[in-house]
Design a protein around this motif. Structure first.
Motif, PDB file in Angstrom:
ATOM      1  N   HIS A   1       0.841  -1.309  -0.089  1.00 22.28           N
ATOM      2  CA  HIS A   1      -0.190  -0.119  -0.094  1.00 22.28           C
ATOM      3  C   HIS A   1       0.766   1.079   0.126  1.00 22.28           C
ATOM      4  O   HIS A   1       1.767   1.191   1.087  1.00 22.28           O
ATOM      5  CB  HIS A   1      -0.996  -0.097   1.184  1.00 22.28           C
ATOM      6  N   TYR A   2       0.621   2.179  -1.042  1.00 19.50           N
ATOM      7  CA  TYR A   2       1.144   3.424  -0.908  1.00 19.50           C
ATOM      8  C   TYR A   2       0.648   4.479   0.041  1.00 19.50           C
ATOM      9  O   TYR A   2      -0.719   4.808  -0.379  1.00 19.50           O
ATOM     10  CB  TYR A   2       1.382   3.910  -2.353  1.00 19.50           C
ATOM     11  N   GLY A   3       1.035   4.868   1.138  1.00 17.46           N
ATOM     12  CA  GLY A   3       0.273   5.720   1.866  1.00 17.46           C
ATOM     13  C   GLY A   3       1.090   6.057   3.285  1.00 17.46           C
ATOM     14  O   GLY A   3       2.427   5.675   3.326  1.00 17.46           O
ATOM     15  N   ASP A   4       0.387   6.629   4.246  1.00 21.03           N
ATOM     16  CA  ASP A   4       1.022   6.992   5.581  1.00 21.03           C
ATOM     17  C   ASP A   4       1.222   5.923   6.470  1.00 21.03           C
ATOM     18  O   ASP A   4      -0.166   5.554   6.786  1.00 21.03           O
ATOM     19  CB  ASP A   4       0.514   8.531   5.947  1.00 21.03           C
ATOM     20  N   GLY A   5       2.163   5.355   6.992  1.00 21.87           N
ATOM     21  CA  GLY A   5       2.143   4.484   7.946  1.00 21.87           C
ATOM     22  C   GLY A   5       1.733   5.030   9.319  1.00 21.87           C
ATOM     23  O   GLY A   5       1.108   3.878   9.961  1.00 21.87           O
ATOM     24  N   TYR A   6       1.437   6.041   9.667  1.00 21.26           N
ATOM     25  CA  TYR A   6       0.828   6.518  10.868  1.00 21.26           C
ATOM     26  C   TYR A   6      -0.584   6.163  10.981  1.00 21.26           C
ATOM     27  O   TYR A   6      -1.142   6.199  12.014  1.00 21.26           O
ATOM     28  CB  TYR A   6       1.041   7.987  11.086  1.00 21.26           C
ATOM     29  N   GLU A   7      -1.169   6.171   9.438  1.00 19.98           N
ATOM     30  CA  GLU A   7      -2.654   5.832   9.726  1.00 19.98           C
ATOM     31  C   GLU A   7      -2.861   4.400   9.829  1.00 19.98           C
ATOM     32  O   GLU A   7      -4.244   4.099   9.939  1.00 19.98           O
ATOM     33  CB  GLU A   7      -2.943   6.204   8.212  1.00 19.98           C
ATOM     34  N   GLY A   8      -1.926   3.502   9.447  1.00 16.69           N
ATOM     35  CA  GLY A   8      -2.128   2.081   9.343  1.00 16.69           C
ATOM     36  C   GLY A   8      -2.954   1.656   8.246  1.00 16.69           C
ATOM     37  O   GLY A   8      -3.251   2.474   7.183  1.00 16.69           O
ATOM     38  N   LEU A   9      -3.900   0.513   8.156  1.00 19.50           N
ATOM     39  CA  LEU A   9      -4.663   0.251   7.349  1.00 19.50           C
ATOM     40  C   LEU A   9      -5.980  -0.266   8.039  1.00 19.50           C
ATOM     41  O   LEU A   9      -6.337  -1.526   8.330  1.00 19.50           O
ATOM     42  CB  LEU A   9      -4.222  -0.982   6.399  1.00 19.50           C
ATOM     43  N   PRO A  10      -6.914   0.474   8.729  1.00 18.36           N
ATOM     44  CA  PRO A  10      -7.831   0.158   9.591  1.00 18.36           C
ATOM     45  C   PRO A  10      -8.823  -0.875   8.709  1.00 18.36           C
ATOM     46  O   PRO A  10      -9.180  -1.701   9.526  1.00 18.36           O
ATOM     47  CB  PRO A  10      -8.330   1.523   9.825  1.00 18.36           C
ATOM     48  N   GLU A  11      -8.947  -0.505   7.547  1.00 18.87           N
ATOM     49  CA  GLU A  11      -9.918  -1.276   6.923  1.00 18.87           C
ATOM     50  C   GLU A  11      -9.573  -2.816   6.748  1.00 18.87           C
ATOM     51  O   GLU A  11     -10.268  -3.822   6.278  1.00 18.87           O
ATOM     52  CB  GLU A  11     -10.469  -0.883   5.429  1.00 18.87           C
ATOM     53  N   LYS A  12      -8.075  -3.327   6.614  1.00 18.96           N
ATOM     54  CA  LYS A  12      -7.615  -4.462   6.774  1.00 18.96           C
ATOM     55  C   LYS A  12      -7.368  -4.937   8.136  1.00 18.96           C
ATOM     56  O   LYS A  12      -7.064  -6.455   8.048  1.00 18.96           O
ATOM     57  CB  LYS A  12      -6.195  -4.375   5.924  1.00 18.96           C
ATOM     58  N   GLY A  13      -7.372  -4.308   9.174  1.00 20.03           N
ATOM     59  CA  GLY A  13      -7.151  -4.802  10.470  1.00 20.03           C
ATOM     60  C   GLY A  13      -8.240  -5.686  10.996  1.00 20.03           C
ATOM     61  O   GLY A  13      -9.215  -5.776  10.260  1.00 20.03           O
ATOM     62  N   PRO A  14      -8.151  -5.924  12.327  1.00 18.07           N
ATOM     63  CA  PRO A  14      -7.000  -5.837  13.072  1.00 18.07           C
ATOM     64  C   PRO A  14      -5.690  -6.937  12.770  1.00 18.07           C
ATOM     65  O   PRO A  14      -6.047  -7.724  12.335  1.00 18.07           O
ATOM     66  CB  PRO A  14      -7.476  -6.179  14.666  1.00 18.07           C
ATOM     67  N   PHE A  15      -4.798  -6.560  13.274  1.00 21.06           N
ATOM     68  CA  PHE A  15      -3.371  -7.446  12.939  1.00 21.06           C
ATOM     69  C   PHE A  15      -2.957  -8.151  14.362  1.00 21.06           C
ATOM     70  O   PHE A  15      -2.871  -7.485  15.362  1.00 21.06           O
ATOM     71  CB  PHE A  15      -2.215  -6.293  12.285  1.00 21.06           C
ATOM     72  N   ASP A  16      -2.321  -9.217  13.852  1.00 25.86           N
ATOM     73  CA  ASP A  16      -1.723  -9.994  15.258  1.00 25.86           C
ATOM     74  C   ASP A  16      -0.351  -9.430  15.516  1.00 25.86           C
ATOM     75  O   ASP A  16      -0.182  -9.181  16.770  1.00 25.86           O
ATOM     76  CB  ASP A  16      -1.397 -11.353  14.620  1.00 25.86           C
ATOM     77  N   LYS A  17       0.232  -8.824  14.371  1.00 32.39           N
ATOM     78  CA  LYS A  17       1.660  -8.286  14.690  1.00 32.39           C
ATOM     79  C   LYS A  17       1.786  -7.016  13.888  1.00 32.39           C
ATOM     80  O   LYS A  17       1.384  -7.105  12.644  1.00 32.39           O
ATOM     81  CB  LYS A  17       2.883  -9.355  14.276  1.00 32.39           C
ATOM     82  N   ILE A  18       2.506  -6.013  14.304  1.00 30.57           N
ATOM     83  CA  ILE A  18       3.037  -4.945  13.436  1.00 30.57           C
ATOM     84  C   ILE A  18       4.407  -4.737  13.806  1.00 30.57           C
ATOM     85  O   ILE A  18       5.055  -4.645  14.966  1.00 30.57           O
ATOM     86  CB  ILE A  18       2.037  -3.666  14.096  1.00 30.57           C
ATOM     87  N   ILE A  19       4.810  -4.362  12.533  1.00 30.61           N
ATOM     88  CA  ILE A  19       6.451  -4.259  12.481  1.00 30.61           C
ATOM     89  C   ILE A  19       6.893  -2.784  11.897  1.00 30.61           C
ATOM     90  O   ILE A  19       6.474  -2.913  10.781  1.00 30.61           O
ATOM     91  CB  ILE A  19       7.394  -5.321  11.872  1.00 30.61           C
ATOM     92  N   VAL A  20       7.373  -2.072  12.723  1.00 32.87           N
ATOM     93  CA  VAL A  20       7.725  -0.720  12.368  1.00 32.87           C
ATOM     94  C   VAL A  20       9.042  -0.681  12.071  1.00 32.87           C
ATOM     95  O   VAL A  20       9.975  -0.801  12.969  1.00 32.87           O
ATOM     96  CB  VAL A  20       7.200   0.357  13.261  1.00 32.87           C
ATOM     97  N   THR A  21       9.620  -0.443  10.648  1.00 33.75           N
ATOM     98  CA  THR A  21      10.769  -0.366  10.381  1.00 33.75           C
ATOM     99  C   THR A  21      11.329   0.995  10.238  1.00 33.75           C
ATOM    100  O   THR A  21      12.565   1.224   9.628  1.00 33.75           O
ATOM    101  CB  THR A  21      11.104  -1.434   9.242  1.00 33.75           C
ATOM    102  N   ALA A  22      10.719   2.024  10.788  1.00 37.47           N
ATOM    103  CA  ALA A  22      11.331   3.198  10.819  1.00 37.47           C
ATOM    104  C   ALA A  22      11.396   3.672  12.165  1.00 37.47           C
ATOM    105  O   ALA A  22      10.272   3.492  12.931  1.00 37.47           O
ATOM    106  CB  ALA A  22      10.600   4.281   9.628  1.00 37.47           C
ATOM    107  N   GLY A  23      12.265   4.929  12.413  1.00 34.87           N
ATOM    108  CA  GLY A  23      11.854   5.427  14.131  1.00 34.87           C
ATOM    109  C   GLY A  23      10.851   6.174  14.136  1.00 34.87           C
ATOM    110  O   GLY A  23      10.780   7.234  13.613  1.00 34.87           O
ATOM    111  N   ALA A  24      10.086   6.064  15.412  1.00 25.76           N
ATOM    112  CA  ALA A  24       8.883   6.899  15.599  1.00 25.76           C
ATOM    113  C   ALA A  24       9.129   7.679  16.815  1.00 25.76           C
ATOM    114  O   ALA A  24       9.754   7.062  17.877  1.00 25.76           O
ATOM    115  CB  ALA A  24       7.431   6.152  15.617  1.00 25.76           C
ATOM    116  N   PRO A  25       9.046   8.911  16.981  1.00 23.68           N
ATOM    117  CA  PRO A  25       9.201   9.673  18.076  1.00 23.68           C
ATOM    118  C   PRO A  25       8.390   9.079  19.351  1.00 23.68           C
ATOM    119  O   PRO A  25       8.838   9.229  20.437  1.00 23.68           O
ATOM    120  CB  PRO A  25       8.736  11.285  17.800  1.00 23.68           C
TER     121      PRO A  25
END
Ligand code: SAH
Length: 219
Positions: free
Chosen positions: A134-158
């Motif tokens: 998906h091309y988009g902003d990761g901060y939004e996630g993908l609510p229409e596809k969730g919920p997810f068992d696992k989430i892996i964030v590969t960029a550093g978030a504040p």
């Protein structure tokens, strides 16, 4: 696109897997996935010789691939099982996506840079790696596809991105580098709709964990 995996590449992957094991990666499933995924496909051919070196690799804007130890570590901590529904933030080169695929995960991955999104989509398709990209902003996630068992964030978030937490199943886990400037690799285990347990991995050489920042909005 020419994808050639030679005996020398396979030999290099064996060495890389051994090094990761010496660094503390224990999961045989994760090590097998590292053996299976030709990492040199994810770097421009002029950088091929760097593909199996277990060290940080200087990356320009178009070339974003996580450190092999980081990929192995984040994947191991999440204890990915066959059929787990996994959301990845920061598709980048697609290397982590391919590793998750070999573990049998049902993958959803978001990238905010259009150039990388297109390039990686082509590569993963050629490799027959199945994932919803998906091309988009990761901060939004993908609510229409969730919920997810696992989430892996590969960029550093504040800080912990709230919307991603909401898209985790109860009992679900998120691995994410958190912090301003320097990040601490953090595991979030969702214990109820609004509560979680947090484990911080601060006993690692900081050079393993240096992240591209997680930026807002699409580019
Ligand atoms: N998983 C990748 C690592 C890529 S580096 C790999 O294995 O190669 C981190 C990636 O996160 C970069 O491609 C960057 O463009 C992307 N990124 C940064 N902020 C983002 C955001 N808000 N949403 C989605 N992707 C983001």
């Amino acid at each position: 696109m020419q994808l050639v995996d030679k005996a020398k590449h396979q030999g290099s992957r064996k060495r890389l897997a051994l090094e990761l094991q010496e660094m503390g990666i224990e999961s045989s499933l994760v090590l097998e996935a590292i053996l299976k995924v030709p990492r040199h496909y994810f770097l421009d051919s002029s950088f091929e010789e760097h593909a199996y070196q277990n060290k940080a690799f200087p990356i320009g804007t178009d070339q974003t691939i996580s450190h092999p130890y980081t990929v192995a570590f984040q994947t191991e901590v999440l204890a990915i099982k066959k059929g787990d529904k996994v959301l990845e933030i920061g598709t980048g080169s697609g290397y982590q996506t391919a590793v998750l695929f070999h573990l049998g995960a049902d993958i959803y991955s978001i990238e905010r840079q259009h150039f990388l999104f297109d390039k990686t989509k082509q590569l993963l398709t050629a490799m027959k790696v199945k994932a919803f990209l998906h091309y988009g902003d990761g901060y939004e996630g993908l609510p229409e596809k969730g919920p997810f068992d696992k989430i892996i964030v590969t960029a550093g978030a504040p800080k912990l991105p709230e919307k991603l937490f909401l898209q985790l199943t109860i009992g679900g886990m998120m691995i994410i580098p958190i912090g301003q400037g320097e990040q601490t690799m953090t595991l979030i285990i969702k214990t109820s709709k609004s509560t979680y347990k947090k484990v911080e991995f601060d006993n690692f050489n900081e050079s393993h964990f240096r992240f591209v920042p997680m930026l807002k909005n699409k580019k």
